[in-house]
Design an enzyme around this catalytic site. Structure first.
Site, mmCIF file in Angstrom:
data_model
loop_
_atom_site.group_PDB
_atom_site.id
_atom_site.type_symbol
_atom_site.label_atom_id
_atom_site.label_comp_id
_atom_site.label_asym_id
_atom_site.label_seq_id
_atom_site.Cartn_x
_atom_site.Cartn_y
_atom_site.Cartn_z
ATOM 1 N N HIS A 149 92.946 52.292 14.275
ATOM 2 C CA HIS A 149 91.527 52.161 13.930
ATOM 3 C C HIS A 149 90.780 53.480 13.792
ATOM 4 C CE1 HIS A 149 90.537 51.956 18.548
ATOM 5 N NE2 HIS A 149 91.400 52.893 18.238
ATOM 6 N N HIS A 150 91.413 54.635 14.012
ATOM 7 C CA HIS A 150 90.697 55.912 13.939
ATOM 8 C C HIS A 150 90.760 56.565 12.566
ATOM 9 C CE1 HIS A 150 89.758 55.982 18.140
ATOM 10 N NE2 HIS A 150 91.019 55.996 18.514
ATOM 11 N N ALA A 151 91.710 56.180 11.728
ATOM 12 C CA ALA A 151 91.900 56.861 10.444
ATOM 13 C C ALA A 151 90.664 56.707 9.572
ATOM 14 C CB ALA A 151 93.127 56.303 9.729
ATOM 15 N N HIS A 188 86.757 54.001 21.024
ATOM 16 C CA HIS A 188 85.871 53.395 20.038
ATOM 17 C C HIS A 188 86.556 53.293 18.682
ATOM 18 C CE1 HIS A 188 82.286 53.858 17.151
ATOM 19 N NE2 HIS A 188 82.281 52.614 17.580
ATOM 20 N N ASP A 190 86.071 53.916 15.639
ATOM 21 C CA ASP A 190 85.130 54.622 14.766
ATOM 22 C C ASP A 190 85.496 54.522 13.290
ATOM 23 O OD1 ASP A 190 87.400 56.109 15.346
ATOM 24 O OD2 ASP A 190 86.410 58.032 15.104
#
Length: 605
Positions: A149-151, A188, A190
């Site tokens: 989920h950070h990419a 998070h 993000d």
């Protein structure tokens, strides 16, 4: 006897058999980040082995998704970024130094063999799972290799290169008007929030640690902008949240989201680094507390895409994901692990449960109640079940022509003569590096809901926040005193050069840890000896040996320490006998400082 947390688990009917699609690619466990890196794709293979040996494959359909192509990845990511991921390898990475800096590939996100293929497996499973949900071929789709989920659109971040979650949601949006994204990772989400920050077709809900922690985003007031205002929900948490506290906030918030937003599909990211004892995490959830979120989300009987995510203590992550797979197919799993290919990883108890520790919960009931109240108040400001007209987007631009647009600009200037930045002027402005100081445009940014994020001046790395008492997979599970030994080494060896491994254990006799996470003294010899780490996690791959001279990391560490000078006429000193144990070698003060972790170690182990 295994004791579980007092959480009510909804009983899932077994008639859901064969309505669950499970995606797994046997090649995913063959990929490995650089030596000593906490992210280990091998954990997916371990979870799959438990799933198969528990017999859960009998109750779901198993697929091997086609890896996502570069064309499919560019539905969200830029062409230049995907082309770089496809071409870069450890052999030619020296030719891409400029691109590595531009796309944030290096520290947290290293270049490794098969990087693009690994991204394709992760993204392909999520996209195919979403496609099957769209075609109503299944009610639940599972891809434990997903959840990265950070990419970002043109940037790697937090061990994530390609955001399979965004690609899966985009696939769902082809048929669904509203999609709900829920993130229970300790970090998070993000990348997903940023992708849908300005739209009401996707509501993102993230429960995460906030403060001096990666990635530094996810404040309560980050609620979205424009048409997406109030459709980004962030629940910032503090260290040590337990099962009961997590349940008390998760269920009311998700229930409120379901009532106001009425999604047509749900994407749930089940990051395992929110479990107790994680190598990078700081929460105190048990396996049952983590799985309670999965059961509650599935109880709404909507199409659900279940994805993996973080999780850096492999034996905890694999057990939890296997247990949650059992819940999703309505099967009860026994507390004792069946024999599997990685049975020795789960020593010494060989049980399914992941227990909590005696970690302090810094989330007071008053704090959680205050945040929950504000989140629910924000939900009331959203449009009830926002609708969208499902129509083909025309290719030709539709809207105002240049003459009408200029007339609106003139009207805006006349109505706001004393305002430096009107709304229309702000929307058209492109800030250039160094053009304005922070004080010049601070008011305009705040008025337009653009907030300066914590740590914006310095790029944060996920590995900067390693849990000092988290479990480590580089040592045997039975080494109960390993964390105390590490703490005592840090406290008792003040005169050393700092090269002692952060994850070494006296039980195995070698330092097979990530020495890159400990700072070295300036000018010390033997820095960055990661190539000497033994990687014992890849059970069915070749074991990387010690340095070329045949010495172990412990030998290299000892050799790098300053030795007393020997006079020329002195006889050659005889080598000293090895110390009996770390616990006996340290002084009383170091033992006192290390004993603070004894109770937590006993609980975690």
């Amino acid at each position: 006897m295994t004791t579980f947390a007092p959480l009510d688990q909804p009983v899932i009917s077994s008639n859901r058999s064969k309505s669950t699609a499970y995606f797994y690619d046997s090649d995913v466990g063959n990929y490995a980040y650089v030596a000593g890196h906490p992210m280990k794709p091998h954990r997916i293979r371990m979870a799959h082995s438990l799933i198969m040996n528990y017999g859960l494959y009998k109750h779901m359909e198993i697929y091997r998704a086609k890896p996502a192509s570069n064309l499919e990845m560019t539905q969200f990511h830029t062409d230049e970024y995907i082309d770089f991921l496809k071409r870069v390898t450890p052999d030619n990475m020296e030719n891409f130094q400029k691109e590595q800096s531009r796309f944030n590939v290096g520290d947290d996100c290293p270049v490794f063999d098969g990087l693009f293929e690994f991204c394709g497996i992760s993204a392909g499973g999520s996209m195919e799972g979403a496609a099957r949900l769209n075609r109503e071929k299944c009610q639940t789709a599972i891809n434990w290799a997903g959840g990265l989920h950070h990419a970002k659109k043109s940037e790697a971040s937090g061990f994530c290169y390609v955001n399979d979650i965004v690609l899966g949601i985009l696939e769902l949006l082809r048929y669904k008007q509203r999609v709900l994204y829920i993130d229970i990772d300790v970090h998070h989400g993000d990348g997903v929030e940023e992708a849908f920050y300005t739209t009401d077709r996707v509501m993102t809900v993230s429960f995460h640690k906030y403060g001096e922690y990666f990635p530094g985003t996810g404040e309560l007031r980050d609620i979205g902008v424009g048409q997406g205002k109030h459709y980004s929900v962030n629940f910032p948490l503090r260290d040590g949240i337990d099962d009961v506290s997590y349940k008390a906030i998760f269920e009311p918030v998700i229930k409120g989201v379901m009532e106001y937003y009425r999604p047509e599909a749900i994407v749930l990211q089940c990051g395992g680094d929110s479990l107790s004892g994680d190598r990078l995490g700081c929460f105190n959830l048990s396996m049952r507390g983590h799985a309670n979120c999965v059961s509650f989300v599935q109880s709404f009987n909507l199409p659900v895409l279940i994805l993996g995510g973080g999780g850096y203590t492999m034996r905890n992550v694999s057990r939890t994901w296997a247990y949650e797979t059992g819940l999703l197919v309505g099967q009860t799993m026994g507390p004792e692990l069946p024999y599997n290919d990685y049975y020795e990883y789960y020593a010494p108890d060989y049980e399914l449960d992941v227990r909590t520790s005696n970690m302090d919960n810094a989330n007071s009931p008053e704090y959680l109640s205050k945040i929950k109240t504000q989140v629910l108040e924000n939900l009331k400001r959203t449009t009830f079940a926002p609708s969208v007209q499902m129509a083909e987007v025309p290719r030709d631009p539709v809207g105002l022509d240049e003459e009408a647009d200029a007339a609106l600009d003139d009207l805006d200037e006349d109505d706001n003569k004393d305002t430096r930045w009107t709304e229309r002027r702000w929307d058209k402005y492109k800030e250039k590096d160094g053009e304005l100081s922070e004080s010049d445009d601070e008011g305009e940014k705040q008025r337009n809901e653009v907030r300066r994020q914590p740590g914006a001046k310095r790029r944060r790395n996920m590995m900067d926040y390693q849990d000092p008492v988290g479990l480590d997979d580089d040592i045997p599970s039975g080494a109960v005193s390993s964390k105390r030994a590490r703490s005592r080494e840090r406290n008792g060896n003040a005169g050393d050069d700092g090269l002692s491994s952060a994850h070494s254990s006296p039980a195995n006799g070698n330092g097979s840890g990530d020495i890159s996470t400990l700072p070295s003294e300036p000018g010390s010899e033997g820095e960055d000896n990661d190539e000497g780490d033994e990687d014992v996690d890849m059970a069915d791959g070749p074991v990387r040996s010690s340095p070329a001279n045949g010495t172990s990391n412990a030998t290299v560490t000892a050799a790098a320490r300053p030795q007393e000078a020997t006079p020329p006429d002195s006889p050659v000193p005889t080598p000293a006998a090895p110390p009996p144990a770390v616990a006996d070698a340290v002084d009383d003060e170091a033992m006192d400082e290390g004993d603070a972790l004894e109770d937590a170690d006993a609980q975690i182990s």
